[in-house]
Design a protein around this motif. Structure first.
Motif, PDB file in Angstrom:
ATOM      1  N   ALA A 106      37.466 -18.640  10.987  1.00  0.00           N
ATOM      2  CA  ALA A 106      38.767 -18.554  10.319  1.00  0.00           C
ATOM      3  C   ALA A 106      38.677 -17.905   8.945  1.00  0.00           C
ATOM      4  N   LEU A 107      37.580 -18.164   8.225  1.00  0.00           N
ATOM      5  CA  LEU A 107      37.446 -17.660   6.848  1.00  0.00           C
ATOM      6  C   LEU A 107      36.543 -16.443   6.751  1.00  0.00           C
ATOM      7  N   GLY A 108      36.003 -15.985   7.878  1.00  0.00           N
ATOM      8  CA  GLY A 108      35.139 -14.812   7.854  1.00  0.00           C
ATOM      9  C   GLY A 108      33.825 -15.046   7.123  1.00  0.00           C
ATOM     10  N   LEU A 109      33.256 -16.220   7.303  1.00  0.00           N
ATOM     11  CA  LEU A 109      32.012 -16.575   6.613  1.00  0.00           C
ATOM     12  C   LEU A 109      30.799 -16.134   7.437  1.00  0.00           C
ATOM     13  N   PRO A 110      29.641 -15.967   6.812  1.00  0.00           N
ATOM     14  CA  PRO A 110      28.430 -15.558   7.541  1.00  0.00           C
ATOM     15  C   PRO A 110      27.925 -16.659   8.456  1.00  0.00           C
ATOM     16  N   GLU A 111      27.030 -16.292   9.383  1.00  0.00           N
ATOM     17  CA  GLU A 111      26.471 -17.247  10.335  1.00  0.00           C
ATOM     18  C   GLU A 111      25.712 -18.377   9.643  1.00  0.00           C
ATOM     19  N   GLY A 112      25.198 -18.089   8.460  1.00  0.00           N
ATOM     20  CA  GLY A 112      24.452 -19.113   7.737  1.00  0.00           C
ATOM     21  C   GLY A 112      25.311 -20.173   7.089  1.00  0.00           C
ATOM     22  N   ALA A 113      26.626 -20.065   7.238  1.00  0.00           N
ATOM     23  CA  ALA A 113      27.540 -21.050   6.637  1.00  0.00           C
ATOM     24  C   ALA A 113      27.569 -22.298   7.511  1.00  0.00           C
ATOM     25  N   THR A 114      26.688 -23.224   7.232  1.00  0.00           N
ATOM     26  CA  THR A 114      26.569 -24.488   7.964  1.00  0.00           C
ATOM     27  C   THR A 114      26.817 -25.636   6.987  1.00  0.00           C
ATOM     28  N   PRO A 115      26.976 -26.860   7.495  1.00  0.00           N
ATOM     29  CA  PRO A 115      27.105 -27.987   6.570  1.00  0.00           C
ATOM     30  C   PRO A 115      25.931 -28.075   5.596  1.00  0.00           C
ATOM     31  N   HIS A 116      24.714 -27.798   6.079  1.00  0.00           N
ATOM     32  CA  HIS A 116      23.554 -27.896   5.184  1.00  0.00           C
ATOM     33  C   HIS A 116      23.566 -26.797   4.136  1.00  0.00           C
ATOM     34  N   ALA A 117      24.219 -25.659   4.451  1.00  0.00           N
ATOM     35  CA  ALA A 117      24.317 -24.581   3.466  1.00  0.00           C
ATOM     36  C   ALA A 117      25.144 -25.035   2.259  1.00  0.00           C
ATOM     37  N   LEU A 118      26.057 -25.965   2.458  1.00  0.00           N
ATOM     38  CA  LEU A 118      26.825 -26.491   1.328  1.00  0.00           C
ATOM     39  C   LEU A 118      25.925 -27.276   0.383  1.00  0.00           C
ATOM     40  N   ARG A 119      24.962 -28.001   0.939  1.00  0.00           N
ATOM     41  CA  ARG A 119      23.987 -28.718   0.106  1.00  0.00           C
ATOM     42  C   ARG A 119      23.118 -27.717  -0.659  1.00  0.00           C
ATOM     43  N   HIS A 120      22.711 -26.643   0.019  1.00  0.00           N
ATOM     44  CA  HIS A 120      21.974 -25.588  -0.670  1.00  0.00           C
ATOM     45  C   HIS A 120      22.820 -24.991  -1.805  1.00  0.00           C
TER      46      HIS A 120
END
Length: 315
Positions: free
Chosen positions: A251-265
């Motif tokens: 929906a937001l056009g984010l990269p494949e690496g956009a995961t819940p854990h990426a938010l912690r990173h």
């Protein structure tokens, strides 16, 4: 009349006893999580199964003591041929070495041969944080793909805890109602890996996101019950939040690496970029070792170099 096949024996009773004592030590002394212990037990059973065919009989503690580096290399070669990557092989050998060190403490083996067997180098991968603007869109309740308002508020609150407080997804969904921070923010006790607890500061923005969810939640939440619940009222599954992130990526056009854990990173990287102290970030993330946290210095440096190369006229 059909007969049931006998179970395959992959180790002697004496070795099985030592495996049990080792696993008990992982739980009681090292306080490793159940999932980590399960992975170690599974890896050790694969090692014992390999030795059964490699040696021609189920291994005993003495057989383990007599192993040479070549035996460990043969095991790693077998697992590599079965598709195990460098990261998996490193984890497997970590478990095997841990068990052999247990045998060494009991006077049953030496860890020299296992230590001499080198594992493949793991590829060095830096965490891939989201840009601050993308992270803020992810945690916005209005951007959530859920149709029901309370579910959208719930998902936003969970994601806010990952980005705003640096929690792991398991830590967030594992919170109880009594763990809920005040609306104005403050401190929150979080139980992390191995049952270790830490105090995490909670921003007012995060406190308000959780309060918005609680105001809309159709279920009465008991103090010692889950803070975040699913549509049937049970504890929210981490998989639901992972699916939410998958929908947000599209929906937001984010990269494949956009995961819940990426938010912690992203939480750690953005704190470091803003002048945060590495030791403090280590405590906030609940890392046992500073070396684990130091990877974020590489992330920040790589972003600075990228910006330099794109913007500097001499680059």
């Amino acid at each position: 009349m059909p007969t049931s096949s006998a179970p395959i024996v992959i180790m002697t009773p004496a070795l099985a006893t030592e495996v049990g004592r080792w696993l008990d030590g992982l739980a009681g002394v090292r306080r490793l999580s159940p999932k980590t212990r399960e992975a170690y037990e599974r890896d050790l059973r694969q090692f014992a199964s390999f030795l059964t065919s490699h040696l021609g009989a189920p291994p005993s503690p003495k057989d383990i003591a007599d192993l040479r580096p070549a035996d460990f290399r043969a095991f790693l070669a077998r697992r590599r041929a079965e598709g195990a990557g460098a990261t998996t092989l490193s984890r497997i050998m970590a478990g095997v070495r841990s068990f052999i060190r247990h045998l060494e403490r009991e006077g049953l083996a030496s860890s020299a041969a296992a230590s001499a067997a080198r594992t493949p180098k793991k590829p060095h991968r830096l965490p891939r944080p989201l840009a601050a603007s993308d992270a803020l869109r992810v945690v916005d309740a209005d951007e959530q793909p859920a149709e029901e308002a309370w579910v959208a508020a719930r998902d936003a609150a969970v994601l806010m805890l990952l980005y705003g407080a640096g929690l792991r997804i398991g830590e967030a969904v594992g919170l109880n109602r009594s763990d809920c921070p005040p609306v104005s923010g403050g401190a929150m006790r979080v139980t992390g890996k191995g049952g270790k607890t830490r105090i995490v500061p909670v921003l007012p923005t995060v406190g308000r996101a959780i309060a918005d969810y609680l105001a809309l939640c159709p279920y009465a939440l008991a103090p010692e019950g889950p803070l975040f619940v699913g549509v049937k009222g049970g504890r929210l599954s981490a998989r639901i939040i992972q699916l939410t992130m998958e929908r947000l990526r599209g929906a937001l056009g984010l990269p494949e690496g956009a995961t819940p854990h990426a938010l912690r990173h992203s939480f750690a990287t953005h704190l470091l970029a803003g002048g945060g102290d590495l030791r403090t970030i280590q405590e906030l993330l609940g890392h046992a070792s500073l070396s684990t946290t130091q990877v974020y210095t590489g992330v920040d440096t790589s972003r600075l170099l990228d910006a330099y190369e794109k913007a500097h006229p001499r680059a």
